[in-house]
Design a protein around this motif. Structure first.
Motif, PDB file in Angstrom:
ATOM      1  N   GLY A  22       0.803  -1.221   0.000  1.00  0.00           N
ATOM      2  CA  GLY A  22       0.000   0.000   0.000  1.00  0.00           C
ATOM      3  C   GLY A  22       0.835   1.269   0.000  1.00  0.00           C
ATOM      4  N   GLN A  23       1.999   1.220   0.620  1.00  0.00           N
ATOM      5  CA  GLN A  23       2.854   2.407   0.707  1.00  0.00           C
ATOM      6  C   GLN A  23       3.841   2.508  -0.459  1.00  0.00           C
ATOM      7  OE1 GLN A  23       4.617   1.771   4.539  1.00  0.00           O
ATOM      8  NE2 GLN A  23       2.730   2.257   5.644  1.00  0.00           N
ATOM      9  N   ASN A  24       4.321   1.375  -0.966  1.00  0.00           N
ATOM     10  CA  ASN A  24       5.409   1.396  -1.948  1.00  0.00           C
ATOM     11  C   ASN A  24       5.026   0.961  -3.357  1.00  0.00           C
ATOM     12  OD1 ASN A  24       7.048   2.147   0.174  1.00  0.00           O
ATOM     13  ND2 ASN A  24       7.800   0.081   0.535  1.00  0.00           N
ATOM     14  N   ARG A  25       3.883   0.334  -3.556  1.00  0.00           N
ATOM     15  CA  ARG A  25       3.507  -0.113  -4.902  1.00  0.00           C
ATOM     16  C   ARG A  25       2.212   0.545  -5.382  1.00  0.00           C
ATOM     17  NH1 ARG A  25       7.817  -2.024  -4.107  1.00  0.00           N
ATOM     18  NH2 ARG A  25       8.705  -3.922  -4.912  1.00  0.00           N
ATOM     19  N   ALA A  26       1.191   0.515  -4.546  1.00  0.00           N
ATOM     20  CA  ALA A  26      -0.101   1.063  -4.955  1.00  0.00           C
ATOM     21  C   ALA A  26       0.001   2.512  -5.435  1.00  0.00           C
ATOM     22  CB  ALA A  26      -1.116   0.924  -3.822  1.00  0.00           C
ATOM     23  N   PRO A  27       0.793   3.379  -4.785  1.00  0.00           N
ATOM     24  CA  PRO A  27       0.872   4.762  -5.273  1.00  0.00           C
ATOM     25  C   PRO A  27       1.399   4.873  -6.706  1.00  0.00           C
ATOM     26  CG  PRO A  27       1.720   4.631  -3.042  1.00  0.00           C
ATOM     27  CD  PRO A  27       1.508   3.215  -3.514  1.00  0.00           C
ATOM     28  N   PHE A  28       2.312   3.984  -7.110  1.00  0.00           N
ATOM     29  CA  PHE A  28       2.823   4.017  -8.481  1.00  0.00           C
ATOM     30  C   PHE A  28       1.744   3.598  -9.476  1.00  0.00           C
ATOM     31  CE2 PHE A  28       6.778   3.700  -6.076  1.00  0.00           C
ATOM     32  CZ  PHE A  28       7.482   4.761  -6.635  1.00  0.00           C
ATOM     33  N   ILE A  29       0.985   2.569  -9.113  1.00  0.00           N
ATOM     34  CA  ILE A  29      -0.119   2.127  -9.965  1.00  0.00           C
ATOM     35  C   ILE A  29      -1.140   3.249 -10.083  1.00  0.00           C
ATOM     36  CG2 ILE A  29      -2.045   0.504 -10.167  1.00  0.00           C
ATOM     37  CD1 ILE A  29      -0.219  -1.550  -8.686  1.00  0.00           C
ATOM     38  N   GLU A  30      -1.524   3.805  -8.952  1.00  0.00           N
ATOM     39  CA  GLU A  30      -2.521   4.878  -8.951  1.00  0.00           C
ATOM     40  C   GLU A  30      -2.044   6.082  -9.745  1.00  0.00           C
ATOM     41  OE1 GLU A  30      -4.365   3.563  -4.644  1.00  0.00           O
ATOM     42  OE2 GLU A  30      -2.950   5.240  -4.723  1.00  0.00           O
ATOM     43  N   GLY A  31      -0.791   6.485  -9.538  1.00  0.00           N
ATOM     44  CA  GLY A  31      -0.247   7.639 -10.250  1.00  0.00           C
ATOM     45  C   GLY A  31      -0.248   7.429 -11.756  1.00  0.00           C
ATOM     46  N   GLY A  32       0.196   6.247 -12.186  1.00  0.00           N
ATOM     47  CA  GLY A  32       0.235   5.949 -13.619  1.00  0.00           C
ATOM     48  C   GLY A  32      -1.146   5.899 -14.238  1.00  0.00           C
ATOM     49  N   VAL A  33      -2.083   5.222 -13.571  1.00  0.00           N
ATOM     50  CA  VAL A  33      -3.438   5.109 -14.108  1.00  0.00           C
ATOM     51  C   VAL A  33      -4.114   6.474 -14.112  1.00  0.00           C
ATOM     52  CG1 VAL A  33      -5.728   4.094 -13.741  1.00  0.00           C
ATOM     53  CG2 VAL A  33      -3.686   2.669 -13.517  1.00  0.00           C
ATOM     54  N   ASN A  34      -3.958   7.241 -13.058  1.00  0.00           N
ATOM     55  CA  ASN A  34      -4.582   8.561 -12.999  1.00  0.00           C
ATOM     56  C   ASN A  34      -4.010   9.502 -14.061  1.00  0.00           C
ATOM     57  OD1 ASN A  34      -6.624   8.365 -10.972  1.00  0.00           O
ATOM     58  ND2 ASN A  34      -4.998   8.181  -9.463  1.00  0.00           N
ATOM     59  N   LYS A  35      -2.742   9.331 -14.391  1.00  0.00           N
ATOM     60  CA  LYS A  35      -2.125  10.137 -15.451  1.00  0.00           C
ATOM     61  C   LYS A  35      -2.713   9.764 -16.816  1.00  0.00           C
ATOM     62  CE  LYS A  35       2.377  11.743 -17.000  1.00  0.00           C
ATOM     63  NZ  LYS A  35       3.820  11.655 -16.785  1.00  0.00           N
ATOM     64  N   MET A  36      -2.937   8.461 -17.030  1.00  0.00           N
ATOM     65  CA  MET A  36      -3.518   8.001 -18.300  1.00  0.00           C
ATOM     66  C   MET A  36      -4.983   8.382 -18.437  1.00  0.00           C
ATOM     67  SD  MET A  36      -1.888   4.160 -18.650  1.00  0.00           S
ATOM     68  CE  MET A  36      -3.063   3.692 -19.888  1.00  0.00           C
ATOM     69  N   TYR A  37      -5.691   8.444 -17.325  1.00  0.00           N
ATOM     70  CA  TYR A  37      -7.133   8.715 -17.334  1.00  0.00           C
ATOM     71  C   TYR A  37      -7.409   9.967 -16.504  1.00  0.00           C
ATOM     72  CZ  TYR A  37      -7.546   4.019 -19.197  1.00  0.00           C
ATOM     73  OH  TYR A  37      -7.432   2.891 -19.979  1.00  0.00           O
ATOM     74  N   GLU A  38      -6.930  11.099 -16.986  1.00  0.00           N
ATOM     75  CA  GLU A  38      -7.025  12.357 -16.234  1.00  0.00           C
ATOM     76  C   GLU A  38      -8.452  12.835 -16.036  1.00  0.00           C
ATOM     77  OE1 GLU A  38      -4.477  14.919 -18.479  1.00  0.00           O
ATOM     78  OE2 GLU A  38      -2.658  14.102 -17.557  1.00  0.00           O
ATOM     79  N   ASP A  39      -9.394  12.366 -16.855  1.00  0.00           N
ATOM     80  CA  ASP A  39     -10.770  12.862 -16.778  1.00  0.00           C
ATOM     81  C   ASP A  39     -11.691  12.000 -15.902  1.00  0.00           C
ATOM     82  OD1 ASP A  39     -10.617  10.749 -18.532  1.00  0.00           O
ATOM     83  OD2 ASP A  39     -12.060  11.584 -19.956  1.00  0.00           O
ATOM     84  N   LEU A  40     -11.138  11.162 -15.047  1.00  0.00           N
ATOM     85  CA  LEU A  40     -11.962  10.336 -14.158  1.00  0.00           C
ATOM     86  C   LEU A  40     -12.694  11.219 -13.154  1.00  0.00           C
ATOM     87  CD1 LEU A  40      -9.531   7.375 -13.360  1.00  0.00           C
ATOM     88  CD2 LEU A  40     -11.531   7.330 -14.850  1.00  0.00           C
ATOM     89  N   ASP A  41     -13.907  10.823 -12.793  1.00  0.00           N
ATOM     90  CA  ASP A  41     -14.683  11.574 -11.797  1.00  0.00           C
ATOM     91  C   ASP A  41     -13.980  11.621 -10.456  1.00  0.00           C
ATOM     92  OD1 ASP A  41     -16.664  12.040 -13.672  1.00  0.00           O
ATOM     93  OD2 ASP A  41     -17.870  10.327 -13.026  1.00  0.00           O
ATOM     94  N   LYS A  42     -13.418  10.505 -10.050  1.00  0.00           N
ATOM     95  CA  LYS A  42     -12.645  10.457  -8.808  1.00  0.00           C
ATOM     96  C   LYS A  42     -11.351   9.718  -9.096  1.00  0.00           C
ATOM     97  CE  LYS A  42     -15.230   6.508  -7.061  1.00  0.00           C
ATOM     98  NZ  LYS A  42     -15.987   5.959  -5.973  1.00  0.00           N
ATOM     99  N   PRO A  43     -10.302  10.007  -8.358  1.00  0.00           N
ATOM    100  CA  PRO A  43      -9.009   9.355  -8.634  1.00  0.00           C
ATOM    101  C   PRO A  43      -9.095   7.834  -8.533  1.00  0.00           C
ATOM    102  CG  PRO A  43      -8.751  11.139  -7.056  1.00  0.00           C
ATOM    103  CD  PRO A  43     -10.226  10.936  -7.253  1.00  0.00           C
ATOM    104  N   TYR A  44      -8.345   7.165  -9.411  1.00  0.00           N
ATOM    105  CA  TYR A  44      -8.266   5.713  -9.402  1.00  0.00           C
ATOM    106  C   TYR A  44      -7.527   5.247  -8.154  1.00  0.00           C
ATOM    107  CZ  TYR A  44      -7.178   0.973 -10.880  1.00  0.00           C
ATOM    108  OH  TYR A  44      -7.078  -0.385 -10.949  1.00  0.00           O
TER     109      TYR A  44
END
Length: 173
Positions: A22-44
């Protein structure tokens, strides 16, 4: 009392593994996905766990054992693969896992994922998943076996609920 299997870890160690993800891997996944899908209603938010139905898992294990025995192979383990569902309508897919049994194959170092080929006479033979994917099933010189079917042993269909709230101190409960 039965002996405890040697792969059982303490609750504290499991909690540490979970929190480290949760501290060392999930943020990278979330950051990458949120960058690819900038128009999401709420952050991934990254998937934190999947749940396998216990009875389905038992049925899956029984199926693997039956098919493997009929093909003359002994499963040496289960390989757990990470995967992701396909994005739909501008929304990212979810992280998931799927399972495949592994066994030893002549000429291959280590154990490898396999499937079962059934020829037109109903004879079952174990083949590597790589041979299925690469179209090498199973013996190019044996035209009869080329006309049979492939039984995948890959298991999926997990439940992956929404992740817990960010910074929830009780998210591994």
């Amino acid at each position: 009392m039965e002996d405890v299997p040697d792969n059982i870890i303490s609750v504290e160690e499991a909690d540490s593994l979970y929190r480290t993800y949760g501290q060392n891997r999930a943020p990278f996944i979330e950051g990458g996905v949120n960058k690819m899908y900038e128009d999401l209603d709420k952050p991934y938010e990254a998937t934190r766990f999947v749940t396998a139905d216990y009875e389905k898992m038992k049925a899956y294990m029984a199926f693997i054992e039956k098919e493997s025995k009929e093909a003359g192979v002994t499963p040496k383990g289960l390989r757990i693969y990470f995967g992701a569902t396909k994005p739909t309508k501008g929304k990212p897919g979810r992280e998931t896992v799927f399972i495949n049994p592994v066994a030893a194959f002549k000429g291959v170092d280590g154990n490898i994922s396999y499937a079962i080929h059934t020829d037109l006479d109903g004879n079952k033979q174990v083949i590597t998943v790589g041979d299925v994917i690469d179209g090498k099933i199973p013996k190019p010189s044996d035209t009869k076996s080329l006309n049979g079917g492939i039984q995948s042993l890959a298991g999926d269909d997990w439940e992956y609920p929404p992740p817990p709230r960010q910074n929830d101190p009780n998210d591994y409960h």
